[in-house]
Design an enzyme around this catalytic site. Sequence first.
Site, PDB file in Angstrom:
ATOM      1  N   LYS A  46       0.869  -1.177   0.000  1.00 36.75           N
ATOM      2  CA  LYS A  46       0.000   0.000   0.000  1.00 36.75           C
ATOM      3  C   LYS A  46       0.905   1.226   0.000  1.00 36.75           C
ATOM      4  O   LYS A  46       1.992   1.197   0.569  1.00 36.75           O
ATOM      5  CB  LYS A  46      -0.864  -0.060   1.262  1.00 36.75           C
ATOM      6  N   ASN A 130       3.895   6.704  -6.520  1.00 33.80           N
ATOM      7  CA  ASN A 130       2.488   6.987  -6.787  1.00 33.80           C
ATOM      8  C   ASN A 130       2.293   8.488  -6.896  1.00 33.80           C
ATOM      9  O   ASN A 130       2.206   9.179  -5.890  1.00 33.80           O
ATOM     10  CB  ASN A 130       1.642   6.386  -5.655  1.00 33.80           C
ATOM     11  N   CYS A 133      -2.760   9.311  -7.365  1.00 35.36           N
ATOM     12  CA  CYS A 133      -3.994   8.985  -6.653  1.00 35.36           C
ATOM     13  C   CYS A 133      -5.002  10.107  -6.881  1.00 35.36           C
ATOM     14  O   CYS A 133      -4.688  11.265  -6.652  1.00 35.36           O
ATOM     15  CB  CYS A 133      -3.737   8.818  -5.161  1.00 35.36           C
ATOM     16  N   ILE A 195      -2.374   1.794 -15.490  1.00 37.41           N
ATOM     17  CA  ILE A 195      -2.812   3.100 -15.036  1.00 37.41           C
ATOM     18  C   ILE A 195      -3.304   3.046 -13.588  1.00 37.41           C
ATOM     19  O   ILE A 195      -3.676   1.984 -13.114  1.00 37.41           O
ATOM     20  CB  ILE A 195      -3.978   3.644 -15.920  1.00 37.41           C
ATOM     21  N   GLY A 222     -11.393  -1.793 -11.907  1.00 37.07           N
ATOM     22  CA  GLY A 222     -12.122  -3.002 -12.271  1.00 37.07           C
ATOM     23  C   GLY A 222     -12.388  -3.107 -13.761  1.00 37.07           C
ATOM     24  O   GLY A 222     -11.925  -2.282 -14.554  1.00 37.07           O
ATOM     25  N   GLY A 270      -5.594  -6.053  -9.158  1.00 36.73           N
ATOM     26  CA  GLY A 270      -6.072  -5.426  -7.922  1.00 36.73           C
ATOM     27  C   GLY A 270      -7.516  -5.787  -7.644  1.00 36.73           C
ATOM     28  O   GLY A 270      -7.821  -6.717  -6.901  1.00 36.73           O
TER      29      GLY A 270
END
Lengths: 309, 274
Positions: A46, A130, A133, A195, A222, A270
């Site tokens: 994470k 990252n 976000c 991505i 998703g 994920g």
Amino acid sequence: MAADLTTTLCGVRLPNPTILSSGILGLSHEIMVRVAQAGAGGVTTKSCSLKPRAGYPNPTILDWGPGLINAVGLSNPGIEVMVEEIQAAREQLAPLGVPVIASIFADTIYDFGTVARFISEAEPDLIEVNISCPNINSHYLQMFAADPYVAAQVTRRVKRNTDVPVLVKLSPNVTDIVEIAQAVVEAGADGITAINTLGPGLILDIETCRPVLYHETGGVSGPAIHPIAVRCVRDICRAVDVPVVAVGGVTSGRDVVEMILVGATAVGIGSAVHYRGIEVFREVCEEVREYMERHGYGRVEEFRGKAMR
Amino acid sequence: MTLPQTVRINEIFDETRTVRTFVLDAEVQKAEPGQFVMLWLPGVDEKPISIAHPAPLTLTVARVGPFSTALHECKVGDRVGWRGPYGRGFSLRKDRPALLVAGGYGAAPLYFLATYAIECSVPTTVALGARRADDLIYVDRFRSLGIELILATDDGSVGHKGYVTDAILQFLTSNPQCSNLQPALYACGPELMLVALHRLCREHGIPGQLSVERYMKCGFGICGQCALDGYLVCQDGPVFDVGQLDGLSDFGRTRRSATGRRLPIQQPVTGNQR
């Protein structure tokens, strides 16, 4: 002969091209070990910041059918705890040959370097930066991923502070993702992850007329975003020469193959952990193996980028 | 799809000074005793709550932090959201008598299990523990099922004086039926009570299932926030066999806050400590 799924990403050997994506299950070494035992070729932690962050109250992650929507708010226990978790994960994953990718973020360009330096003490196999976000109120993070100049500065800062190979994770929520990819590669990125979630999106509860997420808007992931991810990965692979970790709605072996056909070196999984359970890694690899055997491929390189030729 | 559905609160009961029961205008299909729903108060938060009764969906909640305080301020007719059911519930053994052990508001999910045990004609005993007599909940509901009750309070204001674990140890050693066929134990309550029951089950060779509580975000096994060693409480639990809890470093010792930091266990899990 059985198809060989081993893959090399920025000089790091993966037993197969599937990688646990950042933000899913990667909070503790015990669970990362479990994911590796379930067949992942790599695990990403994470995203970790200098100080602990509680993130937003719930609901933070919801399944809306065609995908997930989340606004967790980059909650994480802070760098000291994550260094310990990464060290423990490294120790237990080394015998399995599964590398650990440390995902990092910060509020300022300068702090990206500080986090990179600290996290390197844990000796992760790779660092993923990252910059993308979509759920942070400050304009910082969105700016990092949206401006090629700033994205390059972050990359340079991180590279100057670590010897670990660096992946930069890009946002699809930009006018031209290729321009950003080229900028970070020029600044020294060893690879690209693409991505991050799409959006942000908004879902309402129509009875109360209120957003279902506490933060109101959230990143969409998703199967719903998979075709967009494939297009982004293709465009990036055409434009730059570094390895690309393809992420975005991958739920099956066919999705993995599709990403490799447009040039991906490895493939992040994920949201599919929700759709298919932790065993998704082994199952997806089996599906890729079937494809390779049907086409007579012995190694992944034999069809990598085939859609681009 | 598991977006929360918002429904009206049809009834509210006071159980004790700090515990209230909410009956929602909803029915949970195919719920198992021990499973939970994620209960959403728009604009406040969303928390895992064990199902006390599936149809109509009934939830018993103690006031422990900002979320439960806001819930306790809700009136009949207000809308709340729910999604679920989630998790692994109790798996009732039909070959043994059932001994249900609850600490405090842990009685609620065990009431759901008790109704099922009686449907299945499994001989059932319930042990309820609380600080004092007026902290005990569900006593009349269990009585109305015709179940034998063992009560324990810390101050001895009703039933056995002391911990409920001591009361059931007495029950196990004094009850001749138990020496022929050990009951299976099902428990829900404070984690330190579960630790004592875990030890008791292991020492006496009693099959046991314990319901463990952790701070959760997604509820469906992807955020990793509720990790208990290598288990995800939301999916692998909340109910665990005692054997699964052997040798865990988190059980009875640490839980995670919203940041993911491990905190020592001393009190109910609210997740509001940052």
